[in-house]
Design a protein around this motif. Structure first.
Motif: not given
Length: 323
Positions: A187-205
């Motif tokens: 759940s942490l890895g899929e939540d864009p709020r916690f990712l360094p660049d704020g983007k999901h890997y299917t949305r430009g992350g």
């Protein structure tokens, strides 16, 4: 209308001679050049090259950076040759041309993230399989002891047999803790709020990125109940001192090691089920009569497990209820 607009622009825009007049006058007054000699005007700088597109997106060998999802299939092919020049872009199942979400970048980001995640889990699983197959365990109790209740030592679990049998020997509460913890990390890895660049890997992350556990409490709406002293990745910060070139090579090594670990772990599981695997079947790997794809068995007193075991036996899947 267009001709009127062009005429207006031509009328208002100063001519080249008019633009040079102030400079010609300045040169004459300062005595740098005769009045009748035109000044030397430097040529404007060349225009910047166009931004890289999907079709032109490539990487230079030795200057590699892991492609983000925006690299598309072109970046996927470049990564394939960077990681394995001999094999190149090998896509027998045509997953690289998978049409989903109407977005090529999203598909490539999803594929790359899945490969990196499976590779990392496989590397940990391969090492764990080897450790457990040799009976290595922690010296303290798994449960009970000073906390009361039934005492179960890690050594008791290690004595159950191979890794598959050791999993089946775990108490149901221990299995649930492991599964819930893995779900928490997912759940942490899929939540864009916690990712360094704020983007999901299917949305430009960037595929393969995992949040910093130490910074979770800094995110608004975080559901982490207490501070975490270490990160899951690089907990002691060793890689922060690595040069970009060294990191690039390490990322390629991680990708290749993960691919090899996936093949190796499946080979170990296959040997434990009685199949022949070159090289691996020469090792003394304990056989396993259970079902690897079933996290629970008849020994687990959990809701619905008994019903699933009975249904599997009726369907001929006896592996679920071999106990």
């Amino acid at each position: 209308m267009l001709s009127s607009l062009a005429a207006a622009v031509a009328f208002t825009a100063p001519s080249p001679a008019a633009r040079l007049a102030p400079q010609r006058a300045r040169i004459t007054m300062e005595g740098d050049a005769p009045a009748d000699e035109a000044p030397v005007v430097e040529a404007p700088p060349p225009p910047a090259p166009p931004a890289a597109t999907k079709a032109s997106y490539e990487y230079t060998k030795g200057d590699f950076a892991p492609p983000a999802a925006t690299a598309g299939v072109a970046g996927l092919k470049s990564l394939a040759f960077e990681s394995n020049p001999a094999l190149g872009y090998w896509n027998p199942l045509k997953l690289g041309e998978l049409e989903a979400w109407d977005d090529e970048d999203a598909v490539v980001g999803w594929l790359r993230h899945a490969e990196l995640k499976h590779g990392r889990v496989a590397m940990a699983g391969f090492v764990g399989f080897c450790v457990q197959s040799n009976g290595i365990s922690w010296p303290w109790p798994l449960q009970g002891g000073a906390f009361g209740g039934e005492t179960i030592q890690f050594a008791d679990i290690a004595a159950a047999g191979g890794p598959g049998d050791q999993w089946d020997a775990l108490p149901s509460s221990a299995k649930l803790q492991i599964i819930i913890f893995v779900g928490f990390l997912e759940s942490l890895g899929e939540d864009p709020r916690f990712l360094p660049d704020g983007k999901h890997y299917t949305r430009g992350g960037r595929p393969g990125t995992f949040p910093s556990l130490k910074k979770l409490n800094e995110v608004e709406g975080s559901y982490v109940p207490h501070p975490v002293p270490f990160d899951l990745f690089d907990p002691f910060g060793f890689q922060k001192r690595m040069s970009p070139e060294r990191k690039a090579k390490a990322l390629i090594a991680e990708l290749n090691n993960g691919r090899l670990a996936m093949v190796g772990l499946m080979g170990l599981l296959s040997v434990s089920k009685g199949l022949k695997v070159p090289v691996l079947d020469t090792f003394a790997i304990a056989p396993y009569k259970g079902e690897y794809m079933a996290p629970f068995s008849a020994t687990d007193t959990l809701p619905f497990v008994k019903d699933m075991v009975e249904a599997s036996s009726a369907w001929g899947w006896s592996g679920l209820g071999y106990h």
